[in-house]
Design a protein around this motif. Structure first.
Motif, PDB file in Angstrom:
ATOM      1  N   UNK A   1       0.768  -1.235   0.000  1.00  0.00           N
ATOM      2  CA  UNK A   1       0.000   0.000   0.000  1.00  0.00           C
ATOM      3  C   UNK A   1       0.800   1.286   0.000  1.00  0.00           C
ATOM      4  N   UNK A   2       2.134   1.204   0.042  1.00  0.00           N
ATOM      5  CA  UNK A   2       2.962   2.417   0.083  1.00  0.00           C
ATOM      6  C   UNK A   2       2.776   3.241  -1.181  1.00  0.00           C
ATOM      7  N   UNK A   3       2.698   4.554  -1.005  1.00  0.00           N
ATOM      8  CA  UNK A   3       2.487   5.456  -2.134  1.00  0.00           C
ATOM      9  C   UNK A   3       3.602   6.498  -2.288  1.00  0.00           C
ATOM     10  N   UNK A   4       4.337   6.782  -1.214  1.00  0.00           N
ATOM     11  CA  UNK A   4       5.403   7.775  -1.264  1.00  0.00           C
ATOM     12  C   UNK A   4       6.651   7.198  -0.609  1.00  0.00           C
ATOM     13  N   UNK A   5       7.667   6.941  -1.430  1.00  0.00           N
ATOM     14  CA  UNK A   5       8.883   6.297  -0.935  1.00  0.00           C
ATOM     15  C   UNK A   5      10.109   7.137  -1.275  1.00  0.00           C
ATOM     16  N   UNK A   6      10.973   7.316  -0.301  1.00  0.00           N
ATOM     17  CA  UNK A   6      12.241   8.006  -0.503  1.00  0.00           C
ATOM     18  C   UNK A   6      13.346   6.950  -0.469  1.00  0.00           C
ATOM     19  N   UNK A   7      14.110   6.876  -1.561  1.00  0.00           N
ATOM     20  CA  UNK A   7      15.137   5.845  -1.688  1.00  0.00           C
ATOM     21  C   UNK A   7      16.508   6.519  -1.778  1.00  0.00           C
ATOM     22  N   UNK A   8      17.326   6.410  -0.738  1.00  0.00           N
ATOM     23  CA  UNK A   8      18.611   7.114  -0.751  1.00  0.00           C
ATOM     24  C   UNK A   8      19.697   6.357  -1.503  1.00  0.00           C
ATOM     25  N   UNK A   9      20.607   7.140  -2.079  1.00  0.00           N
ATOM     26  CA  UNK A   9      21.795   6.573  -2.697  1.00  0.00           C
ATOM     27  C   UNK A   9      22.914   6.450  -1.679  1.00  0.00           C
ATOM     28  N   UNK A  10      24.094   6.119  -2.151  1.00  0.00           N
ATOM     29  CA  UNK A  10      25.247   5.950  -1.274  1.00  0.00           C
ATOM     30  C   UNK A  10      25.956   7.281  -1.064  1.00  0.00           C
TER      31      UNK A  10
ATOM     32  N   UNK B   1      16.828  10.112  -3.014  1.00  0.00           N
ATOM     33  CA  UNK B   1      17.528  11.005  -2.092  1.00  0.00           C
ATOM     34  C   UNK B   1      19.013  10.982  -2.439  1.00  0.00           C
ATOM     35  N   UNK B   2      19.500  12.091  -2.957  1.00  0.00           N
ATOM     36  CA  UNK B   2      20.871  12.168  -3.443  1.00  0.00           C
ATOM     37  C   UNK B   2      21.828  12.480  -2.293  1.00  0.00           C
ATOM     38  N   UNK B   3      22.078  11.471  -1.457  1.00  0.00           N
ATOM     39  CA  UNK B   3      22.992  11.633  -0.332  1.00  0.00           C
ATOM     40  C   UNK B   3      24.375  12.079  -0.804  1.00  0.00           C
ATOM     41  N   UNK B   4      24.806  11.532  -1.931  1.00  0.00           N
ATOM     42  CA  UNK B   4      26.165  11.793  -2.423  1.00  0.00           C
ATOM     43  C   UNK B   4      26.399  13.289  -2.631  1.00  0.00           C
ATOM     44  N   UNK B   5      25.541  13.910  -3.415  1.00  0.00           N
ATOM     45  CA  UNK B   5      25.724  15.324  -3.725  1.00  0.00           C
ATOM     46  C   UNK B   5      25.272  16.242  -2.597  1.00  0.00           C
ATOM     47  N   UNK B   6      24.508  15.706  -1.662  1.00  0.00           N
ATOM     48  CA  UNK B   6      24.150  16.486  -0.479  1.00  0.00           C
ATOM     49  C   UNK B   6      25.344  16.637   0.454  1.00  0.00           C
ATOM     50  N   UNK B   7      26.202  15.628   0.466  1.00  0.00           N
ATOM     51  CA  UNK B   7      27.347  15.619   1.377  1.00  0.00           C
ATOM     52  C   UNK B   7      28.590  16.272   0.767  1.00  0.00           C
TER      53      UNK B   7
ATOM     54  N   UNK C   1      19.439  16.469   5.934  1.00  0.00           N
ATOM     55  CA  UNK C   1      17.980  16.411   6.061  1.00  0.00           C
ATOM     56  C   UNK C   1      17.336  17.688   5.530  1.00  0.00           C
ATOM     57  N   UNK C   2      17.918  18.824   5.864  1.00  0.00           N
ATOM     58  CA  UNK C   2      17.367  20.112   5.420  1.00  0.00           C
ATOM     59  C   UNK C   2      17.342  20.190   3.901  1.00  0.00           C
ATOM     60  N   UNK C   3      18.456  19.816   3.271  1.00  0.00           N
ATOM     61  CA  UNK C   3      18.540  19.908   1.806  1.00  0.00           C
ATOM     62  C   UNK C   3      17.632  18.902   1.107  1.00  0.00           C
ATOM     63  N   UNK C   4      17.440  17.737   1.723  1.00  0.00           N
ATOM     64  CA  UNK C   4      16.526  16.757   1.131  1.00  0.00           C
ATOM     65  C   UNK C   4      15.078  17.220   1.249  1.00  0.00           C
ATOM     66  N   UNK C   5      14.705  17.721   2.404  1.00  0.00           N
ATOM     67  CA  UNK C   5      13.318  18.123   2.642  1.00  0.00           C
ATOM     68  C   UNK C   5      12.928  19.371   1.855  1.00  0.00           C
ATOM     69  N   UNK C   6      13.894  20.219   1.566  1.00  0.00           N
ATOM     70  CA  UNK C   6      13.598  21.408   0.758  1.00  0.00           C
ATOM     71  C   UNK C   6      13.644  21.089  -0.735  1.00  0.00           C
ATOM     72  N   UNK C   7      14.035  19.857  -1.071  1.00  0.00           N
ATOM     73  CA  UNK C   7      14.034  19.441  -2.466  1.00  0.00           C
ATOM     74  C   UNK C   7      15.319  19.695  -3.211  1.00  0.00           C
TER      75      UNK C   7
ATOM     76  N   UNK D   1      11.066  16.463  -3.064  1.00  0.00           N
ATOM     77  CA  UNK D   1      10.187  15.847  -2.071  1.00  0.00           C
ATOM     78  C   UNK D   1       9.014  16.763  -1.733  1.00  0.00           C
ATOM     79  N   UNK D   2       9.197  18.071  -1.911  1.00  0.00           N
ATOM     80  CA  UNK D   2       8.145  19.029  -1.606  1.00  0.00           C
ATOM     81  C   UNK D   2       6.982  18.997  -2.575  1.00  0.00           C
ATOM     82  N   UNK D   3       7.181  18.346  -3.724  1.00  0.00           N
ATOM     83  CA  UNK D   3       6.098  18.295  -4.707  1.00  0.00           C
ATOM     84  C   UNK D   3       5.099  17.187  -4.417  1.00  0.00           C
ATOM     85  N   UNK D   4       5.377  16.375  -3.372  1.00  0.00           N
ATOM     86  CA  UNK D   4       4.465  15.290  -3.010  1.00  0.00           C
ATOM     87  C   UNK D   4       3.994  15.493  -1.578  1.00  0.00           C
TER      88      UNK D   4
END
Length: 227
Positions: free
Chosen positions: A59-68, A129-135, A201-207, A214-217
């Motif tokens: 039943x999941x409808x919104x999934x965030x899948x992080x990279x390395x 979720x682009x962990x790589x470029x966020x870091x 977290x801040x950069x992911x949540x702000x899109x 993520x803000x578009x959903x």
């Protein structure tokens, strides 16, 4: 109960992973070659895909899948694979190029798989979720994020150029922690500090580093007395 679980999952934001990090970590620390470890990538991606599909079926409808993450910047690997060959390192960050290229390869393969899953489930929101470029900006411009204490050094450790010693890891009697962890990117050689995770977290949540944003959903979270 199944109907209730489906309804709950349908209005939840689900973080899938990150999966596979320890599979790569254990292999690298065991001394396996990068060529060997690269053969694990399809297996890891298949497990991530299987997990996503199972959650969608539930039943999941919104999934965030992080990279390395850019693992070539971690003190544990900078210590283990330390070399006098300056060509092995990025001149701007001090990170190991070959390990970061491996992380990029994993992330590229993961995004290909996510696009395929999205095509099969157009009504489901699958966010990378682009962990790589966020870091990575932490290492290029540490002062902008307040990381004035150290970039490739661990806050908690036991000496050496990267403040990491596998024989005296953070938590052991020989190790000690820095006075202000918020000034460091890395906590114990392999995990980031709370300050670094706050920026991620801040950069992911702000899109900024979520694809699509993520803000578009809009996701509705409601308290349930049944939980």
């Amino acid at each position: 109960m199944k109907i209730y679980c489906n309804e709950l999952l349908s209005r939840s934001l689900i973080l899938v992973g990150e999966i596979g990090g320890n599979d790569y970590n254990h292999a690298l620390l065991a001394g396996k070659s990068i060529e060997q470890i690269q053969t694990y990538v399809p297996l890891v991606i298949a497990e991530i895909s299987s997990t996503i599909n199972e959650l969608i079926e539930l039943g999941a409808m919104t999934l965030v899948v992080p990279g390395n993450f850019p693992i070539g910047c971690l003190p544990i690997y900078l210590t283990k694979f330390q070399t006098s060959d300056i060509n092995q390192y990025n001149s701007s960050t001090g990170c190991l190029n070959w390990l970061n290229k491996f992380a990029e390869y994993h992330n590229d393969q993961l995004q290909i798989e996510l696009r395929q899953i999205q095509g099969l489930h157009p009504n489901v929101h699958i966010i990378y979720a682009d962990y790589y470029n966020a870091v990575l900006p932490f290492y290029h411009s540490p002062d902008e994020f307040g990381f004035i204490g150290g970039t490739v050094e661990a806050c908690c450790g036991c000496g050496g150029p990267y403040n990491y010693n596998s024989s005296a890891e953070c938590g052991s009697i020989e190790a000690s922690a820095c006075e202000n962890p918020a000034e460091f990117i890395n906590w114990d050689g392999i995990h980031f500090t709370e300050a670094a995770y706050m920026w991620i977290a801040k950069d992911l949540l702000t899109g900024k580093f979520s694809i699509p944003s993520i803000g578009s959903y809009p996701c509705v979270f409601q308290r349930s007395d049944d939980l």
